[in-house]
Design an enzyme around this catalytic site. Structure first.
Site: not given
Ligand code: HPA
Ligand code: ZN
Length: 342
Positions: A19, A21, A199, A202, A280-281
Protein backbone atom coordinates in the site's frame (compact mmCIF):
# COMPACT_ATOMS: atom_id res chain seq x y z
CA UNK A 1 14.53 -10.47 22.29
CA UNK A 2 15.49 -7.05 23.64
CA UNK A 3 14.59 -3.81 21.87
CA UNK A 4 17.84 -3.54 19.94
CA UNK A 5 17.44 -7.09 18.65
CA UNK A 6 13.85 -6.39 17.62
CA UNK A 7 15.01 -3.27 15.76
CA UNK A 8 17.62 -5.30 13.91
CA UNK A 9 15.04 -7.93 13.05
CA UNK A 10 12.68 -5.29 11.63
CA UNK A 11 15.43 -3.79 9.50
CA UNK A 12 16.78 -7.09 8.17
CA UNK A 13 13.68 -9.23 7.69
CA UNK A 14 12.56 -9.46 4.03
CA UNK A 15 9.32 -7.56 3.47
CA UNK A 16 6.85 -6.57 0.77
CA UNK A 17 5.02 -3.25 0.57
CA UNK A 18 1.43 -3.45 -0.69
CA UNK A 19 0.00 0.00 0.00
CA UNK A 20 2.12 2.80 -1.38
CA UNK A 21 1.05 5.76 -3.51
CA UNK A 22 4.03 6.65 -5.67
CA UNK A 23 2.98 10.32 -5.70
CA UNK A 24 3.12 10.15 -1.91
CA UNK A 25 6.85 9.40 -2.00
CA UNK A 26 7.64 12.85 -3.42
CA UNK A 27 10.09 14.21 -0.85
CA UNK A 28 10.21 18.03 -0.50
CA UNK A 29 13.78 18.13 -1.83
CA UNK A 30 12.82 16.28 -5.02
CA UNK A 31 9.62 18.36 -5.34
CA UNK A 32 11.71 21.55 -5.36
CA UNK A 33 14.30 20.09 -7.74
CA UNK A 34 11.66 18.92 -10.26
CA UNK A 35 9.72 22.19 -9.96
CA UNK A 36 12.93 24.08 -10.77
CA UNK A 37 13.82 22.07 -13.86
CA UNK A 38 10.21 22.26 -15.08
CA UNK A 39 9.96 26.02 -14.46
CA UNK A 40 7.06 25.63 -12.08
CA UNK A 41 6.73 28.04 -9.19
CA UNK A 42 5.61 26.51 -5.91
CA UNK A 43 3.42 28.24 -3.33
CA UNK A 44 6.18 27.75 -0.77
CA UNK A 45 9.48 29.61 -0.65
CA UNK A 46 11.48 26.90 1.06
CA UNK A 47 11.47 23.27 2.08
CA UNK A 48 10.93 24.36 5.69
CA UNK A 49 7.88 26.40 4.70
CA UNK A 50 6.46 23.47 2.71
CA UNK A 51 6.98 21.07 5.61
CA UNK A 52 5.04 23.43 7.90
CA UNK A 53 2.01 22.80 5.67
CA UNK A 54 2.23 19.06 6.44
CA UNK A 55 -0.07 19.43 9.39
CA UNK A 56 -3.20 17.50 8.52
CA UNK A 57 -6.47 17.19 10.41
CA UNK A 58 -8.14 14.59 8.19
CA UNK A 59 -7.81 12.81 4.83
CA UNK A 60 -9.10 15.74 2.75
CA UNK A 61 -6.65 18.28 4.21
CA UNK A 62 -3.84 15.91 3.21
CA UNK A 63 -5.21 15.20 -0.27
CA UNK A 64 -5.32 18.94 -1.09
CA UNK A 65 -1.57 19.21 -0.49
CA UNK A 66 -0.78 15.82 -2.06
CA UNK A 67 -2.42 16.75 -5.41
CA UNK A 68 -0.72 20.15 -5.31
CA UNK A 69 2.68 18.47 -4.86
CA UNK A 70 1.99 16.07 -7.76
CA UNK A 71 1.53 19.08 -10.07
CA UNK A 72 5.31 19.36 -10.52
CA UNK A 73 5.38 15.97 -12.30
CA UNK A 74 5.25 16.60 -16.04
CA UNK A 75 7.72 14.42 -17.92
CA UNK A 76 8.58 10.74 -18.08
CA UNK A 77 11.87 11.51 -16.34
CA UNK A 78 9.99 13.04 -13.37
CA UNK A 79 7.98 9.84 -12.85
CA UNK A 80 11.12 7.78 -13.31
CA UNK A 81 13.14 9.77 -10.76
CA UNK A 82 10.28 9.64 -8.25
CA UNK A 83 9.94 5.87 -8.53
CA UNK A 84 13.67 5.20 -8.59
CA UNK A 85 14.22 7.21 -5.39
CA UNK A 86 11.55 5.10 -3.67
CA UNK A 87 13.04 1.81 -4.91
CA UNK A 88 16.51 2.74 -3.71
CA UNK A 89 15.10 3.43 -0.26
CA UNK A 90 13.27 0.10 -0.28
CA UNK A 91 16.46 -1.69 -1.24
CA UNK A 92 18.09 -0.26 1.89
CA UNK A 93 15.13 -1.42 4.00
CA UNK A 94 15.18 -5.03 2.77
CA UNK A 95 11.91 -4.65 0.91
CA UNK A 96 12.02 -7.27 -1.84
CA UNK A 97 8.65 -6.74 -3.51
CA UNK A 98 6.44 -3.67 -3.98
CA UNK A 99 2.93 -3.16 -5.32
CA UNK A 100 2.73 0.50 -6.22
CA UNK A 101 -0.38 2.65 -6.64
CA UNK A 102 -0.50 5.53 -9.05
CA UNK A 103 -3.26 8.08 -9.68
CA UNK A 104 -3.48 8.58 -13.48
CA UNK A 105 -6.35 11.08 -13.23
CA UNK A 106 -4.24 13.40 -11.06
CA UNK A 107 -2.00 13.76 -14.12
CA UNK A 108 -4.24 13.35 -17.16
CA UNK A 109 -6.52 16.12 -15.87
CA UNK A 110 -3.45 18.44 -16.04
CA UNK A 111 -2.72 17.44 -19.62
CA UNK A 112 0.02 14.91 -18.82
CA UNK A 113 -0.40 11.87 -21.06
CA UNK A 114 -1.22 8.47 -19.56
CA UNK A 115 1.78 6.90 -21.32
CA UNK A 116 4.19 9.50 -19.85
CA UNK A 117 3.11 8.46 -16.36
CA UNK A 118 3.13 4.68 -16.89
CA UNK A 119 6.33 4.59 -18.92
CA UNK A 120 8.26 6.66 -16.37
CA UNK A 121 7.16 4.52 -13.43
CA UNK A 122 7.50 1.26 -15.31
CA UNK A 123 11.03 1.94 -16.55
CA UNK A 124 12.13 2.55 -12.96
CA UNK A 125 10.46 -0.72 -11.93
CA UNK A 126 12.38 -2.55 -14.65
CA UNK A 127 15.64 -1.00 -13.45
CA UNK A 128 14.65 -1.84 -9.87
CA UNK A 129 14.36 -5.48 -10.86
CA UNK A 130 17.61 -5.47 -12.83
CA UNK A 131 19.85 -3.37 -10.59
CA UNK A 132 18.36 -3.85 -7.13
CA UNK A 133 16.59 -7.21 -7.40
CA UNK A 134 13.25 -5.72 -6.28
CA UNK A 135 10.15 -7.05 -7.98
CA UNK A 136 7.34 -4.59 -8.55
CA UNK A 137 3.74 -4.45 -9.74
CA UNK A 138 1.69 -1.42 -10.70
CA UNK A 139 -1.88 -0.77 -9.56
CA UNK A 140 -3.85 2.04 -11.18
CA UNK A 141 -6.22 3.82 -8.77
CA UNK A 142 -9.42 5.60 -9.70
CA UNK A 143 -10.03 8.85 -7.83
CA UNK A 144 -13.35 8.29 -6.07
CA UNK A 145 -14.19 12.00 -5.77
CA UNK A 146 -14.43 12.05 -9.57
CA UNK A 147 -17.27 10.47 -11.56
CA UNK A 148 -17.57 6.81 -12.52
CA UNK A 149 -17.52 8.01 -16.16
CA UNK A 150 -14.08 9.51 -15.60
CA UNK A 151 -12.95 6.18 -14.11
CA UNK A 152 -14.29 4.33 -17.16
CA UNK A 153 -12.46 6.77 -19.43
CA UNK A 154 -9.24 6.11 -17.50
CA UNK A 155 -9.76 2.36 -17.75
CA UNK A 156 -9.98 2.77 -21.54
CA UNK A 157 -6.76 4.81 -21.60
CA UNK A 158 -4.98 1.99 -19.76
CA UNK A 159 -5.78 -0.68 -22.34
CA UNK A 160 -2.54 -0.34 -24.37
CA UNK A 161 -0.61 -0.75 -21.08
CA UNK A 162 -2.50 -3.77 -19.75
CA UNK A 163 0.65 -5.89 -19.58
CA UNK A 164 2.33 -3.26 -17.38
CA UNK A 165 -0.52 -2.85 -14.87
CA UNK A 166 -1.61 -5.72 -12.64
CA UNK A 167 -4.74 -4.25 -11.14
CA UNK A 168 -7.05 -1.38 -10.30
CA UNK A 169 -7.74 0.30 -6.98
CA UNK A 170 -9.85 3.08 -5.52
CA UNK A 171 -8.50 6.01 -3.51
CA UNK A 172 -8.98 9.71 -2.63
CA UNK A 173 -11.85 11.19 -0.55
CA UNK A 174 -13.72 8.27 1.00
CA UNK A 175 -16.67 9.85 2.82
CA UNK A 176 -19.72 10.25 0.52
CA UNK A 177 -17.95 8.32 -2.27
CA UNK A 178 -18.94 4.71 -1.50
CA UNK A 179 -17.41 1.82 -3.46
CA UNK A 180 -20.79 0.99 -5.06
CA UNK A 181 -20.38 4.16 -7.19
CA UNK A 182 -17.70 2.22 -9.12
CA UNK A 183 -19.44 -1.17 -9.44
CA UNK A 184 -19.65 -1.12 -13.24
CA UNK A 185 -16.11 0.06 -13.92
CA UNK A 186 -14.66 -2.55 -11.54
CA UNK A 187 -16.71 -5.23 -13.27
CA UNK A 188 -15.33 -4.10 -16.60
CA UNK A 189 -11.76 -3.96 -15.24
CA UNK A 190 -12.08 -7.54 -13.96
CA UNK A 191 -13.36 -8.70 -17.33
CA UNK A 192 -10.14 -7.29 -18.84
CA UNK A 193 -8.08 -9.36 -16.40
CA UNK A 194 -7.19 -6.68 -13.84
CA UNK A 195 -6.98 -7.70 -10.19
CA UNK A 196 -8.86 -5.44 -7.79
CA UNK A 197 -8.34 -3.65 -4.48
CA UNK A 198 -10.02 -0.65 -2.84
CA UNK A 199 -9.44 1.78 0.00
CA UNK A 200 -12.27 1.24 2.47
CA UNK A 201 -12.82 1.73 6.19
CA UNK A 202 -10.05 4.32 6.59
CA UNK A 203 -12.42 7.18 7.46
CA UNK A 204 -15.53 5.54 6.00
CA UNK A 205 -17.84 3.14 7.89
CA UNK A 206 -17.77 -0.70 7.86
CA UNK A 207 -20.59 -0.59 5.26
CA UNK A 208 -18.04 0.69 2.74
CA UNK A 209 -15.87 -2.38 3.40
CA UNK A 210 -18.93 -4.59 2.79
CA UNK A 211 -19.54 -2.74 -0.48
CA UNK A 212 -15.91 -3.14 -1.57
CA UNK A 213 -16.24 -6.89 -0.92
CA UNK A 214 -19.70 -7.45 -2.38
CA UNK A 215 -20.11 -4.77 -5.09
CA UNK A 216 -16.51 -4.55 -6.27
CA UNK A 217 -15.35 -8.08 -5.42
CA UNK A 218 -11.96 -6.82 -4.27
CA UNK A 219 -9.13 -9.19 -3.36
CA UNK A 220 -7.67 -6.80 -0.75
CA UNK A 221 -8.90 -3.96 1.43
CA UNK A 222 -6.62 -0.94 1.78
CA UNK A 223 -6.71 0.32 5.39
CA UNK A 224 -9.91 -1.40 6.60
CA UNK A 225 -9.17 -0.49 10.23
CA UNK A 226 -12.83 0.30 10.95
CA UNK A 227 -13.81 -3.36 10.35
CA UNK A 228 -13.53 -3.95 14.10
CA UNK A 229 -16.85 -2.12 14.53
CA UNK A 230 -18.69 -5.02 12.85
CA UNK A 231 -18.27 -8.58 14.15
CA UNK A 232 -19.94 -10.19 11.12
CA UNK A 233 -17.60 -8.26 8.84
CA UNK A 234 -14.52 -9.48 10.75
CA UNK A 235 -15.74 -13.07 10.33
CA UNK A 236 -16.29 -12.49 6.61
CA UNK A 237 -12.80 -10.99 6.10
CA UNK A 238 -11.27 -13.96 7.90
CA UNK A 239 -13.39 -16.49 6.00
CA UNK A 240 -12.42 -14.99 2.64
CA UNK A 241 -8.77 -14.48 3.73
CA UNK A 242 -8.91 -10.84 2.63
CA UNK A 243 -5.66 -8.99 3.43
CA UNK A 244 -5.87 -5.57 5.11
CA UNK A 245 -3.09 -3.19 4.09
CA UNK A 246 -2.81 -1.13 7.26
CA UNK A 247 -0.81 2.14 7.34
CA UNK A 248 -0.12 3.04 10.98
CA UNK A 249 1.79 6.36 10.66
CA UNK A 250 -0.69 7.53 8.01
CA UNK A 251 -3.55 6.82 10.40
CA UNK A 252 -1.93 8.99 13.07
CA UNK A 253 -1.14 11.90 10.70
CA UNK A 254 -4.70 11.86 9.33
CA UNK A 255 -6.21 11.53 12.84
CA UNK A 256 -7.87 8.17 12.29
CA UNK A 257 -6.37 7.34 15.72
CA UNK A 258 -5.13 10.03 18.07
CA UNK A 259 -1.99 8.17 19.20
CA UNK A 260 -0.11 5.15 17.90
CA UNK A 261 -0.57 3.54 21.31
CA UNK A 262 -4.30 3.53 20.54
CA UNK A 263 -3.97 1.96 17.10
CA UNK A 264 -5.91 -1.28 16.64
CA UNK A 265 -3.18 -3.10 14.63
CA UNK A 266 -2.43 -5.55 17.41
CA UNK A 267 -6.11 -6.33 17.91
CA UNK A 268 -6.60 -6.88 14.16
CA UNK A 269 -3.72 -9.36 14.29
CA UNK A 270 -5.00 -11.13 17.37
CA UNK A 271 -8.44 -11.60 15.75
CA UNK A 272 -6.71 -13.62 13.03
CA UNK A 273 -7.02 -11.10 10.20
CA UNK A 274 -4.36 -11.07 7.47
CA UNK A 275 -2.82 -7.72 8.42
CA UNK A 276 0.15 -6.03 6.73
CA UNK A 277 2.11 -2.87 7.62
CA UNK A 278 2.61 -0.24 4.91
CA UNK A 279 3.61 3.40 4.55
CA UNK A 280 0.86 4.88 2.27
CA UNK A 281 2.43 8.30 1.53
CA UNK A 282 5.77 8.22 3.35
CA UNK A 283 7.06 11.62 2.21
CA UNK A 284 4.04 13.22 3.90
CA UNK A 285 3.49 10.94 6.88
CA UNK A 286 6.95 10.81 8.39
CA UNK A 287 8.21 7.34 7.61
CA UNK A 288 8.80 4.55 5.13
CA UNK A 289 8.05 0.92 5.87
CA UNK A 290 10.73 0.21 8.47
CA UNK A 291 9.83 3.39 10.36
CA UNK A 292 6.21 2.18 10.44
CA UNK A 293 7.34 -1.18 11.85
CA UNK A 294 9.71 0.44 14.36
CA UNK A 295 7.14 2.95 15.63
CA UNK A 296 4.51 0.18 16.01
CA UNK A 297 6.96 -2.08 17.78
CA UNK A 298 7.60 0.62 20.37
CA UNK A 299 4.03 1.87 20.78
CA UNK A 300 2.30 -1.52 20.71
CA UNK A 301 5.06 -3.78 22.04
CA UNK A 302 5.15 -5.93 18.90
CA UNK A 303 6.93 -9.21 19.64
CA UNK A 304 9.32 -11.20 17.48
CA UNK A 305 6.35 -13.40 16.47
CA UNK A 306 4.29 -10.33 15.48
CA UNK A 307 7.11 -9.00 13.29
CA UNK A 308 7.60 -12.43 11.73
CA UNK A 309 3.86 -12.80 11.03
CA UNK A 310 3.61 -9.29 9.56
CA UNK A 311 6.53 -9.99 7.21
CA UNK A 312 5.00 -13.33 6.15
CA UNK A 313 1.60 -11.63 5.66
CA UNK A 314 3.16 -9.00 3.40
CA UNK A 315 4.02 -11.76 0.90
CA UNK A 316 0.89 -13.86 1.50
CA UNK A 317 -1.26 -10.79 0.81
CA UNK A 318 0.62 -9.87 -2.36
CA UNK A 319 -0.27 -10.66 -5.96
CA UNK A 320 2.83 -12.83 -6.38
CA UNK A 321 2.40 -16.42 -7.53
CA UNK A 322 2.27 -19.26 -5.01
CA UNK A 323 5.79 -20.27 -6.00
CA UNK A 324 7.16 -16.74 -5.55
CA UNK A 325 5.45 -16.44 -2.17
CA UNK A 326 7.11 -19.65 -1.01
CA UNK A 327 10.48 -18.38 -2.26
CA UNK A 328 10.21 -15.14 -0.24
CA UNK A 329 8.83 -16.87 2.86
CA UNK A 330 11.84 -19.22 2.78
CA UNK A 331 14.06 -16.12 2.74
CA UNK A 332 12.26 -14.80 5.84
CA UNK A 333 12.75 -18.12 7.59
CA UNK A 334 16.50 -18.02 6.83
CA UNK A 335 16.84 -14.58 8.44
CA UNK A 336 14.76 -15.53 11.47
CA UNK A 337 16.75 -18.75 11.95
CA UNK A 338 20.01 -16.80 11.92
CA UNK A 339 18.76 -14.11 14.29
CA UNK A 340 17.47 -16.66 16.83
CA UNK A 341 20.95 -18.20 17.05
CA UNK A 342 22.30 -15.00 18.60
N1 HPA B 1 -6.37 7.51 1.36
C1 HPA B 1 -7.08 7.78 0.26
N2 HPA B 1 -6.53 8.26 -0.84
C2 HPA B 1 -5.22 8.47 -0.88
C3 HPA B 1 -4.44 8.21 0.23
C4 HPA B 1 -5.05 7.70 1.41
O1 HPA B 1 -4.42 7.44 2.45
N3 HPA B 1 -3.17 8.53 -0.13
C5 HPA B 1 -3.20 8.95 -1.40
N4 HPA B 1 -4.44 8.92 -1.85
ZN1 ZN C 1 -3.65 4.83 0.56
Amino acid sequence: MNNTELETLIKTIPKAELHLHIEGTLEPELMFAIAKRNNISLKYNSIQELKLAYNFHNLQSFLDIYYEGANVLLHERDFYDLTWAYLEKMHNENVLHVEIFFDPQAHTKRGVAFDTVVNGIYKALEDGKRKLGISGYLIMCFLRHLSSESATETLKLSMPFKDKIIGVGLDSSEINNPPSKFKEVFKKAMSYGYLTVAHAGEEGPPEYIWEALNSLNVLRIDHGVRCLEDKTLIDELIKRRIPLTVCPLSNIKLKVFSRLEEHNLKELLSRGLLVTINSDDPAYFGGYINENFLACQKALQLTKEDIYNLAINSFLGSFLSKKEKTHFINKINDVVKISSKH
